[in-house]
Motif scaffolding. Structure first.
Motif, PDB file in Angstrom:
ATOM      1  N   THR A   1      52.919  57.819   9.633  1.00  0.00           N
ATOM      2  CA  THR A   1      53.952  56.952  10.438  1.00  0.00           C
ATOM      3  C   THR A   1      53.822  57.306  11.985  1.00  0.00           C
ATOM      4  N   TYR A   2      52.844  57.985  12.560  1.00  0.00           N
ATOM      5  CA  TYR A   2      52.475  57.815  13.822  1.00  0.00           C
ATOM      6  C   TYR A   2      51.520  56.594  14.036  1.00  0.00           C
ATOM      7  N   ILE A   3      50.857  56.345  13.278  1.00  0.00           N
ATOM      8  CA  ILE A   3      50.044  54.992  13.771  1.00  0.00           C
ATOM      9  C   ILE A   3      50.457  53.748  13.057  1.00  0.00           C
ATOM     10  N   ASN A   4      51.803  53.837  12.504  1.00  0.00           N
ATOM     11  CA  ASN A   4      52.616  52.756  11.991  1.00  0.00           C
ATOM     12  C   ASN A   4      51.969  52.069  10.860  1.00  0.00           C
ATOM     13  N   TYR A   5      51.553  52.883   9.882  1.00  0.00           N
ATOM     14  CA  TYR A   5      51.032  52.541   8.647  1.00  0.00           C
ATOM     15  C   TYR A   5      52.242  52.575   7.617  1.00  0.00           C
ATOM     16  N   ILE A   6      53.005  53.334   7.793  1.00  0.00           N
ATOM     17  CA  ILE A   6      54.350  53.489   7.360  1.00  0.00           C
ATOM     18  C   ILE A   6      55.409  52.743   8.084  1.00  0.00           C
ATOM     19  N   TYR A   7      56.057  51.879   7.602  1.00  0.00           N
ATOM     20  CA  TYR A   7      57.234  51.454   8.578  1.00  0.00           C
ATOM     21  C   TYR A   7      58.125  52.329   8.805  1.00  0.00           C
ATOM     22  N   LYS A   8      58.660  52.442  10.132  1.00  0.00           N
ATOM     23  CA  LYS A   8      59.484  53.439  10.367  1.00  0.00           C
ATOM     24  C   LYS A   8      61.041  52.796  10.334  1.00  0.00           C
ATOM     25  N   GLY A   9      61.324  51.592  10.638  1.00  0.00           N
ATOM     26  CA  GLY A   9      62.750  51.210  10.819  1.00  0.00           C
ATOM     27  C   GLY A   9      63.189  50.649   9.499  1.00  0.00           C
TER      28      GLY A   9
END
Length: 63
Positions: free
Chosen positions: A55-63
């Motif tokens: 999540t931190y490196i935006n590998y998983i979409y947060k929004g």
């Protein structure tokens, strides 16, 4: 990433089930249940850390 998470969750559930089996079979006289629960905790922490890093490196979409 989804396959890794699902696979790790299945391994965690297997470890939890084996701890239940050892608890019922051994009656508390063995350390196999404790080892199985320790493996479950370690795997859960690994999954949590991997998900947080992803999540931190935006590998998983947060929004």
């Amino acid at each position: 990433m989804k396959i890794f998470a699902i696979l790790l969750l299945l391994i965690i559930l297997y470890s939890l089930g084996s701890a239940l089996y050892y608890m019922l079979k051994d009656g508390g006289e063995s350390t196999r249940m404790v080892k199985s629960l320790t493996i479950r905790i370690v795997l859960s922490l690994v999954l949590f850390i991997v998900m947080m890093i992803s999540t931190y490196i935006n590998y998983i979409y947060k929004g």
